[in-house]
Design a protein around this motif. Structure first.
Motif, PDB file in Angstrom:
ATOM      1  N   ASP A 148       1.680  30.267  14.898  1.00 53.08           N
ATOM      2  CA  ASP A 148       2.393  29.014  15.147  1.00 53.08           C
ATOM      3  C   ASP A 148       1.563  27.815  14.679  1.00 53.08           C
ATOM      4  OD1 ASP A 148       4.508  30.367  16.246  1.00 53.08           O
ATOM      5  OD2 ASP A 148       3.821  30.121  18.319  1.00 53.08           O
ATOM      6  N   ARG A 149       0.265  27.880  14.958  1.00 52.02           N
ATOM      7  CA  ARG A 149      -0.606  26.794  14.537  1.00 52.02           C
ATOM      8  C   ARG A 149      -0.685  26.732  13.008  1.00 52.02           C
ATOM      9  NH1 ARG A 149      -6.935  25.944  16.416  1.00 52.02           N
ATOM     10  NH2 ARG A 149      -7.224  23.886  15.460  1.00 52.02           N
ATOM     11  N   GLN A 152       2.392  25.028  11.758  1.00 51.17           N
ATOM     12  CA  GLN A 152       2.305  23.574  11.908  1.00 51.17           C
ATOM     13  C   GLN A 152       1.394  22.971  10.843  1.00 51.17           C
ATOM     14  OE1 GLN A 152       0.933  23.082  15.933  1.00 51.17           O
ATOM     15  NE2 GLN A 152       2.820  23.895  16.832  1.00 51.17           N
ATOM     16  N   ASP A 155       3.291  22.913   7.636  1.00 51.09           N
ATOM     17  CA  ASP A 155       4.652  22.384   7.757  1.00 51.09           C
ATOM     18  C   ASP A 155       4.976  21.382   6.656  1.00 51.09           C
ATOM     19  OD1 ASP A 155       7.171  22.137   9.384  1.00 51.09           O
ATOM     20  OD2 ASP A 155       6.497  20.058   9.456  1.00 51.09           O
TER      21      ASP A 155
END
Length: 340
Positions: A148-149, A152, A155
């Protein structure tokens, strides 16, 4: 702090963990380094990615840490203490990373020539392939990293590539935004290639890249205007022959009212305006025959008339000639229109 003589992964069990840093840097020659399946362990010193170990149990000795030994000038043999960071890298593929455009990109639809706000959403899978490159360029000294990091972190890159590539695809391939849903497989490969190139520079492989939706917000004025255009065009296409027959009949009615004594020539001319010069001349000839009192007995018998337009013309000519009543005309007209 006590020297560590056994090191193994003790981080979270979640499959989403990409990088986990061993909490201590105090090591000693002879330390047992245990690396699990789908893992790699990397020794880092002074920001430099040094010796890398695959799955298995390894004894840290001067023979198998040549890069670190050279950097800190470790002696051979003994249990000499030394300091180094140990990073565990999960090489297992993460296939459930979601992505989506936060702001629509505006692109001119090549079919309808309307500028539309376009959004896109999808899913991707990644895998760390170059641990040294990934640790030095992405992780640095920040310790633990999850998928998830990582999502991000990338992104902005993903959004830039998705927007640029989707817009380029629409314009160069001349694919309407309103019809792009049938092109998602091809578009996914097109965008995935662009994204993969960027991820590869950081030691990350894009295992798969899926675009699940390319859409437009329904409340946008330009989208609403385009939807009206599409509805109108669809209605015209659905009407098809019935619409042309109705126009022909309306023309006949108007000509009959305005030219009650105008004869066949006037009707033929009016039909030419309603159906086009060629069709008008053909239908006009039929009306002339009808109004002149032509019957099958007065000439060679032709094939039965099946075209609804011609049947309506014939019917109208019989009414104008007084050969059928208004009631018969209305009834037969209704049946012809129902057959369409």
């Amino acid at each position: 702090m006590a020297l560590i003589d056994r090191v193994k992964y003790e981080g979270p069990e979640a499959n989403s963990v990409l990088v986990w840093k061993w909490p201590s840097e105090e090591l000693v020659l002879g330390t047992q380094l245990i690396v699990g399946p789908s893992q790699e362990a990397l020794l880092v010193k002074g920001g430099q990615a040094l010796d890398l170990f695959g799955p298995g149990t390894h004894t840290l000795a001067t023979e198998n840490i040549p890069l670190l030994r050279k950097l800190v000038n470790l002696p051979f043999g003994g249990k000499t203490p030394f300091t180094a960071e140990i990073y565990y890298i999960n090489r297992h593929a993460k296939l459930d990373m979601k992505w989506g455009t936060t702001d629509p990109l505006r692109v001119q639809d090549p079919t309808y020539h309307v500028i539309l706000p376009v959004r896109s959403f999808g899913q991707m899978g990644i895998r760390v392939t170059e641990s040294r490159s990934f640790i030095t360029q992405i992780v640095g000294t920040q310790g633990n990293w999850s998928s998830d990091r990582l999502g991000q972190y990338f992104d902005g890159l993903i959004m830039t590539k998705v927007k640029d590539t989707v817009a380029k695809y629409i314009v160069e391939r001349r694919v309407s935004v309103m019809e792009i849903g049938s092109k998602l497989d091809e578009l996914s490969r097109f965008v995935g290639d662009a994204v993969s190139e960027e991820f590869g520079r950081f030691g990350v492989e894009v295992v798969n890249f899926y675009i699940m939706s390319v859409n437009v917000p329904s409340d946008d004025p330009s989208v609403q205007r385009l939807q009206e255009i599409m509805v109108n065009r669809a209605e015209m296409e659905q009407l098809g022959q019935a619409y042309r027959v109705k126009r022909t009949f309306d023309t006949l009615d108007r000509l009959a009212e305005n030219n009650a004594s105008g004869g066949a020539a006037v009707l033929a001319e009016g039909l030419g305006l309603g159906l086009g010069v060629t069709a008008g001349a053909r239908v006009g000839d039929m009306v002339t025959d009808a109004l002149s009192g032509a019957t099958p007995e007065m000439g060679p018998r032709t094939a039965p008339v099946t075209d609804p337009t011609q049947r309506l013309v014939k019917l109208k000519s019989l009414l104008e000639a007084g050969l059928i009543s208004q009631a018969d005309y209305d009834e037969r007209k209704r049946k012809i229109l129902e057959e369409i």
